[in-house]
Design a protein around this motif. Sequence first.
Motif, PDB file in Angstrom:
ATOM      1  N   LYS A   1      89.754  20.116   4.721  1.00  0.00           N
ATOM      2  CA  LYS A   1      88.662  20.122   5.325  1.00  0.00           C
ATOM      3  C   LYS A   1      87.360  20.205   4.593  1.00  0.00           C
ATOM      4  O   LYS A   1      87.399  20.987   3.673  1.00  0.00           O
ATOM      5  CB  LYS A   1      88.839  21.495   6.204  1.00  0.00           C
TER       6      LYS A   1
ATOM      7  N   PHE B   1      88.042  29.707  -2.812  1.00  0.00           N
ATOM      8  CA  PHE B   1      87.911  28.795  -1.575  1.00  0.00           C
ATOM      9  C   PHE B   1      88.086  27.430  -2.200  1.00  0.00           C
ATOM     10  O   PHE B   1      87.197  26.756  -1.705  1.00  0.00           O
ATOM     11  CB  PHE B   1      86.699  29.129  -0.889  1.00  0.00           C
TER      12      PHE B   1
ATOM     13  N   ILE C   1      93.440  29.733   1.122  1.00  0.00           N
ATOM     14  CA  ILE C   1      94.578  30.602   1.955  1.00  0.00           C
ATOM     15  C   ILE C   1      95.418  29.184   2.666  1.00  0.00           C
ATOM     16  O   ILE C   1      96.697  29.768   3.098  1.00  0.00           O
ATOM     17  CB  ILE C   1      93.864  30.990   3.163  1.00  0.00           C
TER      18      ILE C   1
ATOM     19  N   PRO D   1      82.424  28.708   0.203  1.00  0.00           N
ATOM     20  CA  PRO D   1      83.074  29.457   1.060  1.00  0.00           C
ATOM     21  C   PRO D   1      82.774  28.796   2.390  1.00  0.00           C
ATOM     22  O   PRO D   1      82.162  27.821   2.759  1.00  0.00           O
ATOM     23  CB  PRO D   1      82.241  30.752   1.203  1.00  0.00           C
ATOM     24  N   PRO D   2      83.919  28.976   3.495  1.00  0.00           N
ATOM     25  CA  PRO D   2      83.829  28.231   4.573  1.00  0.00           C
ATOM     26  C   PRO D   2      82.391  28.716   5.253  1.00  0.00           C
ATOM     27  O   PRO D   2      82.057  29.870   5.466  1.00  0.00           O
ATOM     28  CB  PRO D   2      85.153  28.605   5.339  1.00  0.00           C
TER      29      PRO D   2
ATOM     30  N   LEU E   1      84.242  36.549   5.900  1.00  0.00           N
ATOM     31  CA  LEU E   1      84.943  36.174   4.488  1.00  0.00           C
ATOM     32  C   LEU E   1      83.971  35.999   3.243  1.00  0.00           C
ATOM     33  O   LEU E   1      84.215  36.361   2.131  1.00  0.00           O
ATOM     34  CB  LEU E   1      85.449  34.294   4.524  1.00  0.00           C
TER      35      LEU E   1
END
Length: 377
Positions: free
Chosen positions: A171, A198, A260, A304-305, A318
Amino acid sequence: MNKIDIVVTTNFGLEAITKRELLALGYEDLRVFDGKIEFKGCLRDIAILNLNLRTAERVLINLASFKATTFEELFNKTFEIDWKELIPVDGNFIVQGRSVKSKLFSISDCQRITEKAIITKLQETHKISWFEKSGDRYRLEVSLFKDIATITLDTSGDGLHKRGYREASYKAPIAETIAAALVILSYWNPDRMLCDPFCGSGTIPIEAAMIAKNIAPGLMRKFDSENFFFMDENFYKEEKKACYERIDYEKKLEIYASDISSAAISIAKNNAELLGLEDDITFFEKDVREIDLPDEYGVIITNPPYGIRIGVEDAPELIRELGKLYRTIPTWSVYAITADEDFEKQFGKKCDRKRKLYNGRIKTDYYQYYGPKPEKK
Ligand SMILES: C[S@@+](CC[C@H](N)C(=O)[O-])C[C@H]1O[C@@H](n2cnc3c(N)ncnc32)[C@H](O)[C@@H]1O
């Protein structure tokens, strides 16, 4: 074709970094504009640039620039170009278009007129009435800006962010060109530990390892200009050989990349394997909340997301976790690219420097927290 006008295009915000790369490759007299850098060169440079530039998007040849406020002017000036020297009889040429602040604003009409002028000229010189376009691809672009038409030939083909190693991605992957820019902009050097907590498809650690081992970014792919009929085939052969000779196979790296998601880690590992970097990057599945890093002047470079791209509910949380991790490793530097404008608030500290970059069309900022200089051992 002795001297040619070269245009290297970049994502907005990366011009200065691409300029730095060009200077390091020995190019001079560079003219920098928004999204592009222009300079003079020769055909061998096309091979050098496509193979070696890490942060540029495309390498173009500027064929002509002229004023065009009517379709007649556009047709006539395009017709004047010596197309038989550029496109072979079976060449699969396609014309793309752009128009900004110009009287000739209909892009499809500009494309059509330009193509008609090329075909009319080629019909005269090649003495045929029908072009099958069954051969190699020649991507042309007519771009109008404030009534100046510029006609370029794209020597890269696919954008340079396509290195050929990212067969699959997880993603919201970051563009390879931007990942390389993040590494170049950081104070990381290959003797320091690097971590991306990440890592997704592994783009940042892979680009870092390629930089550290001096692996040219274009070695795993093809460029349209490799098949251009006016290109000496030795140029690419010789320049690829030179790139292979410059690889530092022995360089030992300490790069850690985690995520993750087990799917992301397996994709990232595969991508690294395609480049033979499996021993240089340690990939592992881990929640950022559980990461434990030694306090050894390392560098985190990460993406990071953020909500816009993957709809992550806990993206701010996060970032708070990343801030917590940072406070456990006072000698580390942290670099994070995100579209989240509240990053510093979540992270819990104002950054030392912030730089605006575009990840595709998304405006992002690159937040930089500098750790102390490593103590000499
Ligand atoms: C924006 S993507 C990173 C993309 C990556 N730079 C690439 O080029 O593919 C963010 C990543 O954070 C991961 N992630 C989400 N929550 C996480 C968590 N709690 N700990 C570690 N990774 C997490 C996602 O699985 C995703 O791969």
